[in-house]
Design a protein around this motif. Structure first.
Motif, PDB file in Angstrom:
ATOM      1  N   TYR A 192       6.183   7.603   4.572  1.00 59.62           N
ATOM      2  CA  TYR A 192       5.747   7.365   5.945  1.00 59.62           C
ATOM      3  C   TYR A 192       6.388   8.326   6.940  1.00 59.62           C
ATOM      4  O   TYR A 192       5.792   8.640   7.973  1.00 59.62           O
ATOM      5  CB  TYR A 192       5.969   5.906   6.319  1.00 59.62           C
ATOM      6  N   VAL A 193       7.577   8.820   6.635  1.00 57.44           N
ATOM      7  CA  VAL A 193       8.139   9.878   7.478  1.00 57.44           C
ATOM      8  C   VAL A 193       7.302  11.154   7.318  1.00 57.44           C
ATOM      9  O   VAL A 193       7.060  11.872   8.292  1.00 57.44           O
ATOM     10  CB  VAL A 193       9.611  10.129   7.142  1.00 57.44           C
ATOM     11  N   GLY A 194       6.817  11.416   6.104  1.00 52.06           N
ATOM     12  CA  GLY A 194       5.932  12.561   5.896  1.00 52.06           C
ATOM     13  C   GLY A 194       4.626  12.409   6.652  1.00 52.06           C
ATOM     14  O   GLY A 194       4.104  13.383   7.224  1.00 52.06           O
ATOM     15  N   VAL A 195       4.076  11.193   6.683  1.00 53.05           N
ATOM     16  CA  VAL A 195       2.858  10.936   7.458  1.00 53.05           C
ATOM     17  C   VAL A 195       3.130  11.155   8.947  1.00 53.05           C
ATOM     18  O   VAL A 195       2.312  11.755   9.668  1.00 53.05           O
ATOM     19  CB  VAL A 195       2.344   9.501   7.205  1.00 53.05           C
ATOM     20  N   ALA A 196       4.274  10.695   9.417  1.00 52.72           N
ATOM     21  CA  ALA A 196       4.632  10.883  10.824  1.00 52.72           C
ATOM     22  C   ALA A 196       4.760  12.366  11.161  1.00 52.72           C
ATOM     23  O   ALA A 196       4.296  12.824  12.215  1.00 52.72           O
ATOM     24  CB  ALA A 196       5.938  10.152  11.132  1.00 52.72           C
ATOM     25  N   ALA A 202       6.796   5.868  12.114  1.00 55.70           N
ATOM     26  CA  ALA A 202       5.469   6.370  11.779  1.00 55.70           C
ATOM     27  C   ALA A 202       4.410   5.781  12.710  1.00 55.70           C
ATOM     28  O   ALA A 202       3.561   6.503  13.255  1.00 55.70           O
ATOM     29  CB  ALA A 202       5.125   6.054  10.327  1.00 55.70           C
ATOM     30  N   ALA A 203       4.455   4.464  12.900  1.00 53.83           N
ATOM     31  CA  ALA A 203       3.461   3.810  13.755  1.00 53.83           C
ATOM     32  C   ALA A 203       3.573   4.279  15.201  1.00 53.83           C
ATOM     33  O   ALA A 203       2.560   4.582  15.858  1.00 53.83           O
ATOM     34  CB  ALA A 203       3.625   2.297  13.679  1.00 53.83           C
ATOM     35  N   GLU A 204       4.793   4.353  15.721  1.00 53.71           N
ATOM     36  CA  GLU A 204       4.994   4.737  17.120  1.00 53.71           C
ATOM     37  C   GLU A 204       4.647   6.196  17.367  1.00 53.71           C
ATOM     38  O   GLU A 204       3.999   6.539  18.370  1.00 53.71           O
ATOM     39  CB  GLU A 204       6.438   4.449  17.518  1.00 53.71           C
TER      40      GLU A 204
END
Length: 385
Positions: free
Chosen positions: A246-250, A321-323
């Protein structure tokens, strides 16, 4: 190096991501690339044909893969969690636990197969129980042939494509015992195509009906009841392995926003620049937390401070990731909301991060109970495991 290979594959995954997201189809080509690259053997010891990577190596690879397609990286995480957990049972630990020689031979056989291209999925979650091992309704019982396993699993990423599945189940004879089995694909595993979600649409996380008999050596560790013990002592594969994804997605969301802003010549707007600056800092901070947790897992596995970092990493990765994805959508403007725009897909994929076990609320509660001097694995409104 494995990280370089992941970085090389990421643009291929990114080029295919929109179509798989749009149709909800599984990225078969991505997994063919992963197999050819040798990354299925990432966590396998060199003596068995693999790369011998540690948890920090895995986290670095998952981060790069997720910059290409978070869905592909998430499914790869499931395979890495199986092979990583198996590799973590060293000969010394096996001796200390009193594991039978047959279980060690099976461990090596499964790991060698992964290095040769076999791919493992995880069939753990259940409707109404999530991934809480102690609440599962899937049961097993001993038979003359080995073990009979019967139940229903949900959110099984890669369902219908993997070569074998890690299935968690409780003993019918003693429900306090939770064990895990590696079940080969084929008769007895029935995939129900139920996955049609907001985000991570390409993971193929369908339901799986289990009604199968497996031989004795399918029981991982060769001893019943190990699953709950290992989850509490070394929670990184069940908690923090998602974090790097999820850090990669962010990070991919920040990169997509920068590209969009430059194309639209919006960089002169202070509000846009400030959002990108804050997002860059937030993603970098979350990445550092994830890598610190991963470093500690490699050097001090099971240590109380290591486990605190594991829970922190998952909490920070999901929330960040969401923010960040939401902020980058605002920075890019309404045109980025159109279906098919990279930021629209990344926003939806990022939103799944805080929902996956352990959820952000569960992580925060675990950390809060621990900070207040309680036992975070047993206190709370519902069992952690």
């Amino acid at each position: 190096m494995s990280v370089d290979e992941a970085r090389r594959l990421a643009p291929r995954f990114a080029a295919r991501a929109a179509e798989h997201d749009n149709t909800g189809s599984f990225p078969v080509e991505d997994f063919a690339d992963l197999r050819r690259s040798g990354l299925f053997g990432l966590m396998v010891p060199p003596r068995l044909g693999g790369s011998g990577a540690g948890f920090a190596d895995y986290a670095a690879v998952a981060y790069e893969l997720a910059r290409g397609n978070g869905a592909t990286a998430l499914v790869f995480n499931m395979h890495a969690s199986v092979t990583g957990a198996l590799s973590g049972v060293t000969d010394e630990l096996a001796d200390a636990l009193g594991l039978p020689a047959e279980a060690i031979a099976a461990r090596d056989r499964y790991l060698r197969a992964a290095a040769e291209g076999s791919w493992y999925a995880v069939a753990m979650s259940e409707r109404g129980a999530g991934s809480r091992l102690s609440q599962m309704s899937t049961m097993y019982e001993r038979t003359p042939e080995g073990f009979r396993i019967k139940g229903a699993k949900t959110f099984c990423s890669g369902a219908g494509h993997a070569d074998a599945y890690l299935v968690a189940a409780r003993s019918a004879a003693d429900p306090s015992r939770v064990s895990q089995f590696l079940v080969p694909a084929g008769d007895g595993l029935t995939v129900e195509p139920t996955w049609d979600a907001l985000g991570m649409r390409a993971t193929g996380s369908h339901d799986v009906q289990v009604d199968v008999t497996v031989p004795e050596d399918a029981l991982l560790g060769g001893v019943e009841g190990l699953a709950l013990v290992i989850a509490q002592l070394a929670p990184h594969w069940m908690v923090a392995s998602y974090a790097a994804v999820y850090v990669g997605v962010a990070r991919a969301a920040v990169e997509a926003a920068v590209e969009h802003v430059n194309e639209r010549k919006l960089g002169h707007l202070p509000a846009v620049r400030a959002r990108i600056g804050r997002a860059d800092a937030a993603v970098s901070a979350a990445h550092l937390a994830v890598m610190e947790a991963a470093r500690r897992v490699d050097t001090e596995p099971g240590d109380s401070e290591t486990n605190r970092w594991v829970w922190r990493a998952k909490l920070l990765a999901g929330s960040t990731a969401a923010e960040v994805a939401a902020s980058m959508l605002e920075a890019a403007g309404t045109s980025a909301m159109r279906r098919g725009h990279p930021l629209e897909r990344l926003y939806r994929d990022a939103r799944a991060g805080s929902l996956q076990p352990a959820t952000s609320d569960v992580c925060a509660d675990w950390l809060g109970v621990e900070a207040l001097g309680g036992d975070p694995d047993s206190e709370g409104t519902a069992p952690r495991w």
